[in-house]
Design a protein around this motif. Structure first.
Motif, short mmCIF file in Angstrom:
data_model
loop_
_atom_site.label_atom_id
_atom_site.label_comp_id
_atom_site.label_asym_id
_atom_site.label_seq_id
_atom_site.Cartn_x
_atom_site.Cartn_y
_atom_site.Cartn_z
N GLY A 295 0.83 -1.20 0.00
CA GLY A 295 0.00 0.00 0.00
C GLY A 295 0.86 1.25 0.00
O GLY A 295 0.57 2.23 -0.69
N LEU A 296 1.92 1.23 0.80
CA LEU A 296 2.83 2.38 0.84
C LEU A 296 3.38 2.68 -0.55
O LEU A 296 3.43 3.83 -0.98
N ILE A 297 3.76 1.62 -1.25
CA ILE A 297 4.32 1.79 -2.60
C ILE A 297 3.28 2.42 -3.53
O ILE A 297 3.57 3.38 -4.26
N LEU A 298 2.05 1.89 -3.47
CA LEU A 298 0.99 2.43 -4.33
C LEU A 298 0.69 3.89 -4.01
O LEU A 298 0.50 4.71 -4.92
N GLY A 299 0.65 4.19 -2.73
CA GLY A 299 0.35 5.56 -2.32
C GLY A 299 1.43 6.52 -2.79
O GLY A 299 1.15 7.58 -3.35
N ARG A 300 2.67 6.14 -2.56
CA ARG A 300 3.81 6.97 -2.97
C ARG A 300 3.78 7.22 -4.48
O ARG A 300 3.94 8.35 -4.95
N ARG A 301 3.56 6.14 -5.23
CA ARG A 301 3.60 6.25 -6.69
C ARG A 301 2.47 7.17 -7.19
O ARG A 301 2.69 8.06 -8.02
N ALA A 302 1.27 6.96 -6.65
CA ALA A 302 0.13 7.78 -7.07
C ALA A 302 0.36 9.25 -6.75
O ALA A 302 0.04 10.15 -7.54
N ALA A 303 0.94 9.50 -5.58
CA ALA A 303 1.23 10.89 -5.20
C ALA A 303 2.27 11.49 -6.14
O ALA A 303 2.09 12.60 -6.65
N ASP A 304 3.33 10.74 -6.39
CA ASP A 304 4.40 11.25 -7.25
C ASP A 304 3.88 11.59 -8.65
O ASP A 304 4.21 12.63 -9.22
N GLN A 305 3.08 10.67 -9.19
CA GLN A 305 2.59 10.87 -10.55
C GLN A 305 1.75 12.13 -10.68
O GLN A 305 1.56 12.65 -11.77
N ASN A 306 1.20 12.56 -9.53
CA ASN A 306 0.33 13.75 -9.58
C ASN A 306 0.90 14.91 -8.78
O ASN A 306 0.17 15.83 -8.45
N LYS A 307 2.21 14.82 -8.52
CA LYS A 307 2.90 15.89 -7.81
C LYS A 307 2.20 16.26 -6.49
O LYS A 307 1.99 17.44 -6.20
N MET A 308 1.81 15.24 -5.76
CA MET A 308 1.15 15.47 -4.48
C MET A 308 2.04 14.98 -3.34
O MET A 308 2.96 14.18 -3.55
N LEU A 309 1.75 15.46 -2.16
CA LEU A 309 2.35 14.88 -0.96
C LEU A 309 1.51 13.66 -0.56
O LEU A 309 0.34 13.57 -0.89
N PHE A 310 2.14 12.75 0.18
CA PHE A 310 1.44 11.53 0.59
C PHE A 310 1.47 11.41 2.12
O PHE A 310 2.54 11.44 2.72
N VAL A 311 0.29 11.33 2.73
CA VAL A 311 0.20 11.15 4.18
C VAL A 311 -0.48 9.81 4.47
O VAL A 311 -1.46 9.45 3.83
N THR A 312 0.09 9.08 5.42
CA THR A 312 -0.47 7.76 5.74
C THR A 312 -0.18 7.44 7.20
O THR A 312 0.78 7.96 7.79
N GLU A 313 -1.03 6.60 7.76
CA GLU A 313 -0.94 6.32 9.20
C GLU A 313 0.14 5.30 9.52
O GLU A 313 0.32 4.32 8.80
N VAL A 314 0.80 5.53 10.65
CA VAL A 314 1.73 4.53 11.17
C VAL A 314 1.24 4.14 12.57
O VAL A 314 0.83 4.99 13.35
N MET A 315 1.22 2.83 12.84
CA MET A 315 0.62 2.35 14.08
C MET A 315 1.61 1.65 15.00
O MET A 315 1.28 1.33 16.13
N ASP A 316 2.78 1.34 14.50
CA ASP A 316 3.72 0.51 15.27
C ASP A 316 5.06 1.22 15.24
O ASP A 316 5.51 1.67 14.19
N THR A 317 5.68 1.32 16.41
CA THR A 317 7.00 1.96 16.48
C THR A 317 7.96 1.35 15.46
O THR A 317 8.78 2.04 14.87
#
Lengths: 361, 361, 361, 361
Positions: free
Chosen positions: A169-191
């Protein structure tokens, strides 16, 4: 019997004497505090306080009952302690007492904070597929949205619910953001995931369920990425601000606070949006504050009025969930906007989105 | 116009036909579900449901409005899904539907659960010094208490508060427990600490602030130690039970639930003790449930009446904080009992502590 | 620089001087208060306080900031006012400070309060018919229940819901109670109905929705009948106690407090029973306190465990709804017990119902 | 074994048959309902439902468990009942289903509601003296405020607190309003005072504590004056709307809803303002909705941001307390604005006060 005027004059005199004594006492206590600091001891010494209260109770001949004497002197002790703590609080890094001016975050070419137009943070609840992310990012990017959200790790009430795609999911999110010149924010739950999430995301989200997870707060405090910190669903405003201080205390001063509603008895909404918290967070801290209208209400028909109210109260941005096909989403399908819905939402908000957020400093 | 009796006879007939059709439908859906299971697909297929609803809306000629037709069929879809989920829930490992009989934990020579007398879990909020732990353990052990508590890692609202002695505290707690033949329970807050805490403690506590920390729940689920799982301070009973299921889902079936009050508007108590939650947790799960009276009320004068009520409702134990000198404690000094206070507390509870907890199964 | 010991000795001396001045000040203020009383003026004079604070602020040379000086002196003002108010509070008629011993109400030959066995108050939610009331009263009376409940005036969320039978209901309730030698308690909702309800009922109930209806509280305070006062569904314990004081303030000292659960976010129960409130109400007042388990939980499966807990915490009685046929009741049909259910309930509680309630005084 | 496609085709066919049967059943039930209406019987007949459920349970051969069959049919019964209730709800007089267009109240020459600029309702908490009212009214009137508030009957937690000036206060309020060509709104707390209050006031306020006082709601429903109806401090939105319906049900259709914050665990604010409630009240009813920012927050520093948010969400007016000298006010002195404070407040809001409220219809 003396007249009231005479008695009042006596009270005035005593007031003045009390003030002198209290001031002198404070000066001595500050000296003790300095010596304690040199010795590395804490300012607060409950055993000493207990001893003083015991002595005062013994000396008390009335008319105040013992409890009142103790209460008054506890107030006096506390005021003295506050003199030192005030300097501590001047050292609470998120506080306006330390930094009067609003913090404006600069992430890539996006700016968040006072003096800037409010930002929109949008995207699906969960990252589900490449197609879903690409469609969403292309749509949102095309509409001028600068920050893409999407969950790769999903907190679920049940251990058997869909837990997110993880690194894929991280990879997909990063790629989609990059392709559209966006920043990508996502939740982290574990140290232990902070490192990998920080590799892919521009902003690390700490969710409502983890606002009291102090280990995680410290860990994202050590990451070199901005943090979007949601308020816990029954956290007090004070606890929320201290959670931000946890992040700061580890050296990371890029924190965005996010109000998302609190738990109450009301049943027509999923949570109760608390806009006083937004006003107070902006007043007490120098941090940007955004509002997650999706979780606040849990119903699509409230997204627009609540977003308007949030911006009116001074929010630096709006967080909203958008999905190509909410009805078939793997999570939260009752509350995500589809593309047409987002278009109407954004258009209606447009006048408020182009006005810079009022600086409070 | 037909008489009411005639009309009712028609309704009865239609009811019977509806039942036949619903039953037949359910049988077919179960077959589809089996095929999905073979294919590794989820039972729930929102796109298919949407298609069916679209078709039904199209076919609808009234008198029900479209929304009602959709609602009714969603209920029918849900009932079918429940047929499969019911088996899932039979597979919810903490549920009484899976295991009707009460679980009795055996930890060392202590037994916790139905049929056994209720246990007392006692000790200071924070582990502060060797002397403090030794005094407390000797006192409590001498009074017949079998489980010693004490925090080595302390969750604190402020990052600058006393965070606990860490590993040094674990060592002190372990030693004090051993010297007095007691079990040792202590909180773990970070997934990365589970291993070290499990090395020293007999029971791992997950605190209220971490009840929604799913990574930690999974990690203690992988440890080979019993877990004391506190209810989050605004967690629903359902969420609390699911949190226990997280631990079970990783293979650890030794979980003790701990109710400790919830956040409400009431100001005379620190939290509002929710004894319905104890009754419901015992009814819905087979797990032992204990009650932390110290945090529930936050005032010493309520510890005894609330402990009585908790035992009357069927709690398997009482968790209470005891400190040699509460006034000088580093944390929670308003609510811990001193030794004399604990003696009175335990003596007053004695009749209830010797009666075995009623088995529900 | 002075040593800590030297500095502490100075502080001790100043403490002693402060105490002397505070005591002298208090004595003068009491004299002023007496003169005010003679003049019929209130003790609290905000304009005078403001003037004193202004003077102190002007005189202040530090190190305390002005806000602290004001805060400390407000505490001192408040302590002085409390000296007088303490006598007021000694005059809070419901307080244990005024009357240390538990009040035991004697209504007919029923006694309610400490030292007596707990009472059961039972009957249907609404009075619906002669047959219903006669059946219920005969059944309950035969089981030894002494107090029959039943609503003739029903508070309904909707103006179109069944509002109760009114006077006809009062007549039915009275008759059913008389035939079975029971007391009759029923709710009154309107100041103008107090007279008629008092004619038929032995105990006047003020419902949760009217706990803040001060006109009604005063009016039942003027009636010569005992009052059953339910806690409002989000009333604080303090507000509830003050509501009882309203009744007392009009001359009626026969008040029974009734806890019935408060509104929280929890969804598995209708309300959250707050047994701390029962303990605190018994501690702060001398009044009998009963618990309405029916409304507290809103589910039949919790009635017994919650009643057990309520009695364990010291409740003087249990209020429970019983209906000959709950499924067809006109109100609250999900939570009323039928006769078989009540029999099981009462039998299971029996050991606790024969033990006198512990006196707190 | 049939393919998934084949099985799904069967399901589709059964769906169609179910829909036909459900529709036919509904048509018959509507006929029964009509006959019941002719006979003056209620639509809902729980005994009949019980009988049908018993028959269905007996006929059930699985695979649905009996509970599911009952649940499904209860939904079907409910849908049928809703068909009739929907007409009832169309008859809920406050509902937008009955009247799609926003109600605009015309009181004197003031208009409140959609399409009009938002109104300000301002004045002291309590009416204390002629001078106080005259000063305040002259000031507010001079600033263009059209509605003067002031309490003559004050709801107080303690029976010994200042209870208001009563009729003398009504006279002062009326006179001050008249002299400044303002409307006068004041609270009524007792059914027996409605007549006298209506004689002096232009708008009758029902306070938060009396929102569930159904007798009072009916009584103001019979008065020929507009009603300002505050939300109870833990009332659900639904209960609040029904409270308005009580007023309507007696023939008074001039109701202004007033949101004033709800009780939550948060301690930094007196209540938690719930702006979702404002949005939903405007969506579900056709009534004007105003927001009392004074009680919502209980702190002066939040009045302006919350008023901005309230207007952004669509509120038709703002209610705010103003006092010539808040520090010496007899009540609520922490939260009232003084004249300079009000001037700043009004000036800052000005741009929003001149824009007509958005009509929702």
């Amino acid at each position: 019997m003396d007249s009231i005027a005479t008695l009042r004059a006596k009270v005035d005199e005593i007031n003045a004497q009390l003030l002198d004594l209290l001031s002198e006492r404070a000066r001595i206590v500050v000296q003790i505090g300095q010596q304690h600091s040199l010795l590395g001891k804490p300012h607060y010494d409950p055993a000493r306080e207990e001893e003083m209260l015991r002595n005062l109770a013994k000396a008390n001949r009335g008319p105040f009952p013992e409890a009142t004497v103790k209460k008054l002197f506890k107030e006096i002790f506390k005021a003295s302690l506050d003199l030192e703590e005030d300097q501590d609080q001047k050292q609470l890094l998120v506080s306006r007492k330390v930094k009067a001016q609003d913090t404006v975050l600069r992430i890539g070419d996006v700016r968040i904070g006072a003096g800037e137009p409010p930002v929109l943070i949008a995207g699906p609840c969960s990252i589900e597929s490449e197609e879903q992310m690409e469609q969403t990012a292309a749509f949102l990017g095309g509409r001028g949205v600068k920050i893409l959200r999407g969950g790769a790790y999903k907190p679920r009430t049940s251990p058997y619910g869909f837990q997110g795609m993880g690194v894929d999911g991280l990879i997909l999110g990063r790629r989609a953001a990059d392709q559209n010149k966006m920043l990508f924010v996502t939740e982290v739950m574990d140290t232990r995931d902070v490192e990998i999430v920080a590799e892919y995301a521009d902003i690390l989200q700490v969710g409502a369920r983890n606002m009291h997870n102090f280990s995680l707060l410290r860990e994202v405090g050590r990451a070199h990425k901005p943090v979007l910190l949601k308020r816990g669903f029954s956290a007090t405003i004070e606890e929320w601000i201290y959670a931000a201080e946890y992040v700061f205390s580890e050296g990371n001063s890029e924190v965005i606070l996010c109000e998302r509603g609190i738990r109450t008895y009301e049943k027509w909404t999923r949570n109760t949006l608390d806009l006083s918290a937004v006003a107070l967070a902006k007043q007490e801290t120098h941090l940007p504050v955004v509002v997650d209208v999706t979780h606040a209400a849990g119903r699509r028909d409230l997204l627009l009025p609540l977003a308007r109210a949030a911006l009116a109260v001074g929010a630096d941005g709006i967080h909203v969930e958008v999905h190509p096909s909410p009805a078939t989403a793997l999570s939260d399908n009752e509350q995500q906007l589809d593309f047409a819905g987002f278009t109407r939402f954004q258009d209606a908000l447009q006048p408020l989105l182009t006005t810079p957020v009022l600086a409070k400093s």
